[in-house]
Design a protein around this motif. Structure first.
Motif, mmCIF file in Angstrom:
data_model
loop_
_atom_site.group_PDB
_atom_site.id
_atom_site.type_symbol
_atom_site.label_atom_id
_atom_site.label_comp_id
_atom_site.label_asym_id
_atom_site.label_seq_id
_atom_site.Cartn_x
_atom_site.Cartn_y
_atom_site.Cartn_z
ATOM 1 N N TRP A 1 1.268 6.840 -6.607
ATOM 2 C CA TRP A 1 0.111 7.680 -6.895
ATOM 3 C C TRP A 1 0.453 9.160 -6.720
ATOM 4 N N TYR B 1 -5.909 4.489 -11.372
ATOM 5 C CA TYR B 1 -4.955 3.632 -10.640
ATOM 6 C C TYR B 1 -5.369 3.534 -9.172
ATOM 7 N N ASP B 2 -5.737 4.671 -8.590
ATOM 8 C CA ASP B 2 -6.183 4.668 -7.194
ATOM 9 C C ASP B 2 -7.416 3.789 -7.038
ATOM 10 N N ARG C 1 2.366 1.739 -3.451
ATOM 11 C CA ARG C 1 1.358 2.181 -4.414
ATOM 12 C C ARG C 1 0.936 3.627 -4.153
ATOM 13 N N ARG C 2 0.831 3.982 -2.904
ATOM 14 C CA ARG C 2 0.433 5.349 -2.559
ATOM 15 C C ARG C 2 1.518 6.344 -2.966
ATOM 16 N N TYR D 1 0.837 -1.200 0.000
ATOM 17 C CA TYR D 1 0.000 0.000 0.000
ATOM 18 C C TYR D 1 0.872 1.251 0.000
ATOM 19 N N ILE E 1 -5.423 0.818 -5.331
ATOM 20 C CA ILE E 1 -5.258 1.245 -3.941
ATOM 21 C C ILE E 1 -6.550 1.053 -3.149
ATOM 22 N N ARG E 2 -7.676 1.424 -3.732
ATOM 23 C CA ARG E 2 -8.948 1.328 -3.026
ATOM 24 C C ARG E 2 -9.267 -0.089 -2.563
ATOM 25 N N ASP F 1 -4.157 8.444 -13.085
ATOM 26 C CA ASP F 1 -3.734 8.302 -11.696
ATOM 27 C C ASP F 1 -4.941 8.002 -10.797
ATOM 28 N N PHE F 2 -6.046 8.653 -11.056
ATOM 29 C CA PHE F 2 -7.238 8.374 -10.252
ATOM 30 C C PHE F 2 -7.815 6.998 -10.564
#
Length: 151
Positions: free
Chosen positions: A61, A108-109, A57-58, A54, A113-114, A105-106
């Motif tokens: 991002w 990808y999130d 990945r963050r 995480y 990530i979510r 990028d969003f």
């Protein structure tokens, strides 16, 4: 009973009906519910910070978002450049590219990530109050230990 089915469903998920209670009792129950949700949120954040995947990945991002924002700033500044310095198609390609980077990028999130956030949130929701409190206390103790080592 609430009028809309969405409100009824939400009330049933919480597992309690506040109908017929005084304002003070409703406030007390809602405050208790918020406190529990805060502990769940805190524990899920603790679990996320411990996950190296995480964190990686963050970081990716944030870096990609910064690149997209810098590109937007560059192309926006070129808009005010003297005429003839940069052609209009180049400006358009640049701004579209920067927005595609930010939008990507969003996405990808949302895709990478979510799911991790949701997984740790569900894991924290399944924990007992004692387990939640123990994790929060342990994380606070570790943070205090880190702070004392810095000094």
């Amino acid at each position: 009973m609430p009028a809309s089915s969405k409100a009824r469903r939400k009330e049933l998920e919480k597992g309690e009906n506040l109908e017929g209670l005084s304002k003070e009792e409703k406030r007390a129950r809602k405050a208790k519910q918020r406190a529990k949700e805060d502990r769940i949120y805190t524990v899920s954040n603790i679990l996320l910070k411990q996950d190296e995947d995480y964190t990686k990945r963050r970081r990716i991002w944030w870096i990609v978002l910064a690149i997209g924002m810098v590109l937007v700033a560059i192309w926006a500044s070129l808009y005010f450049a003297p005429a003839g310095m940069v052609s209009s198609p180049v400006q358009m390609v640049g701004i579209v590219l920067s927005y595609v980077i930010i939008l990507g990028d969003f996405i990808y999130d949302f895709a990478r990530i979510r799911p991790l956030r949701n997984m740790y949130r569900a894991q924290a929701e399944g924990m007992s109050e004692n387990k939640l409190n123990a994790l929060i206390e342990r994380a606070a103790a570790e943070e205090d230990q880190k702070d004392s080592k810095k000094k």
